[in-house]
Enzyme design. Structure first.
Site, PDB file in Angstrom:
ATOM      1  CB  ILE A  23      75.877  47.581  63.165  1.00 58.37           C
ATOM      2  CG1 ILE A  23      76.422  49.017  63.005  1.00 58.37           C
ATOM      3  CG2 ILE A  23      76.615  46.853  64.278  1.00 58.37           C
ATOM      4  CD1 ILE A  23      76.220  49.893  64.217  1.00 58.37           C
ATOM      5  CB  SER A 166      73.363  53.368  71.391  1.00 55.15           C
ATOM      6  OG  SER A 166      73.426  54.698  70.886  1.00 55.15           O
ATOM      7  CE1 TYR A 180      68.435  52.738  68.796  1.00 51.87           C
ATOM      8  CE2 TYR A 180      69.803  54.437  69.795  1.00 51.87           C
ATOM      9  CZ  TYR A 180      69.684  53.296  69.035  1.00 51.87           C
ATOM     10  OH  TYR A 180      70.812  52.695  68.506  1.00 51.87           O
ATOM     11  CE  LYS A 184      70.263  50.484  71.056  1.00 52.30           C
ATOM     12  NZ  LYS A 184      70.595  49.078  70.677  1.00 52.30           N
ATOM     13  CB  THR A 215      72.997  51.622  59.896  1.00 55.14           C
ATOM     14  OG1 THR A 215      72.085  52.329  60.747  1.00 55.14           O
ATOM     15  CG2 THR A 215      74.374  51.554  60.570  1.00 55.14           C
TER      16      THR A 215
END
Length: 283
Positions: A23, A166, A180, A184, A215
């Site tokens: 990204i 996200s 994670y 976020k 990704t």
């Protein structure tokens, strides 16, 4: 002002963290393709330089710098160098991130013993927070410092900061690792606070919240694991993971004057994942 004129960023400059792939690279390409002068930063400085060279060969103005966003001094140096090269900084993408491990559920639909909270390795937590949350703070901090000087340097007041959040900040995802998710969620609220504070300086702060994109995050595990790709495809209401080029129009909206009345927005681009998975995850 005509509609398309509002998307014009020719002559402006943009710095992108985590720009060597995925990204972040899509952001850098988008900025260059729209006429901005771009600095690609990444912890892999050689990869960032390869991509910057590719953009230069295509006729765009691009440079590269090695930068570990978990280290404030790296980020400060990257912004100082960018501002010296391009007479300030108009646009900054706080994008660099990583996923240090899977969640409590595997793509094959079974419990993942390594992803359970009670056995989760603290080092993985600290690493994730260090990049995904602290790194965003460092990037926004230094972007704000430089952007407050823009009017004196270039005659343009303020700037645009775009953070990669996200959909994990909004919904629970069993396949995604717990640090994670926490990072976020923190990013989302930090973005809102930064937008609130920096609006007085003409600095807009927004976040793009991607869902399942193909990704290299997590060491490219989705690309390497057909079962993981299939699982995400089946969970998404639109029935497919996204490719990184699909994020470019949204990035240009938030970076340009087309988004001049947007700040504090957490914009989802997730194929409808926030609506809920098509196939619920059950034991």
């Amino acid at each position: 002002m005509k509609t398309l004129d509002q998307f014009d960023i020719r002559g402006r400059s943009a710095l992108v963290t985590g720009a060597a792939s995925g990204i972040g690279l899509a952001y850098a390409e988008c900025m260059a393709e729209a006429g901005a002068r771009v600095t690609l930063t990444d912890i892999d400085g050689e990869a960032a330089e390869r991509e910057a060279a590719r953009l230069r060969e295509a006729g765009y103005e691009a440079r590269a710098a090695k930068c570990d966003v978990s280290k404030l001094e790296d980020v400060a140096a990257a912004f100082d160098d960018h501002a010296a090269a391009y007479n300030g900084c108009d646009i900054a993408f706080a994008n660099a991130g990583l996923d240090v491990g899977n969640g409590f559920w595997t793509p094959e639909g079974k419990r993942n013993p390594d992803g359970q909270i009670d056995v989760y390795e603290p080092e993985r937590w600290y690493k994730s927070i260090g990049i995904n949350l602290n790194g965003v703070f460092h990037t926004v901090r230094e972007a704000a410092r430089v952007m407050k000087q823009n009017e004196a340097l270039s005659g343009r007041r303020g700037g645009s900061i775009v953070i990669t959040s996200s959909n994990a900040a909004e919904v629970n995802e069993a396949i995604v690792g717990v640090p994670y998710m926490a990072a976020k969620a923190g990013v989302k609220h930090f973005m809102r606070h930064a937008a609130f504070e920096l609006a007085a300086y003409g600095i807009r702060v927004n976040a793009i919240a991607p869902g399942p994109f193909v990704t290299n995050i997590g060491d490219g595990w989705v690309k390497k694991n057909p079962a993981a790709k299939k699982a995400w495809d089946e969970l998404c209401p639109l029935g497919r993971m996204a490719e990184t080029y699909q994020i470019k129009p949204l990035a240009l909206l938030l970076a340009s004057d087309a988004g001049s009345y947007m700040t504090g927005s957490h914009v989802m681009i997730d194929g409808g994942m926030q609506l809920g998975p098509i196939k619920p995850l059950n034991d």
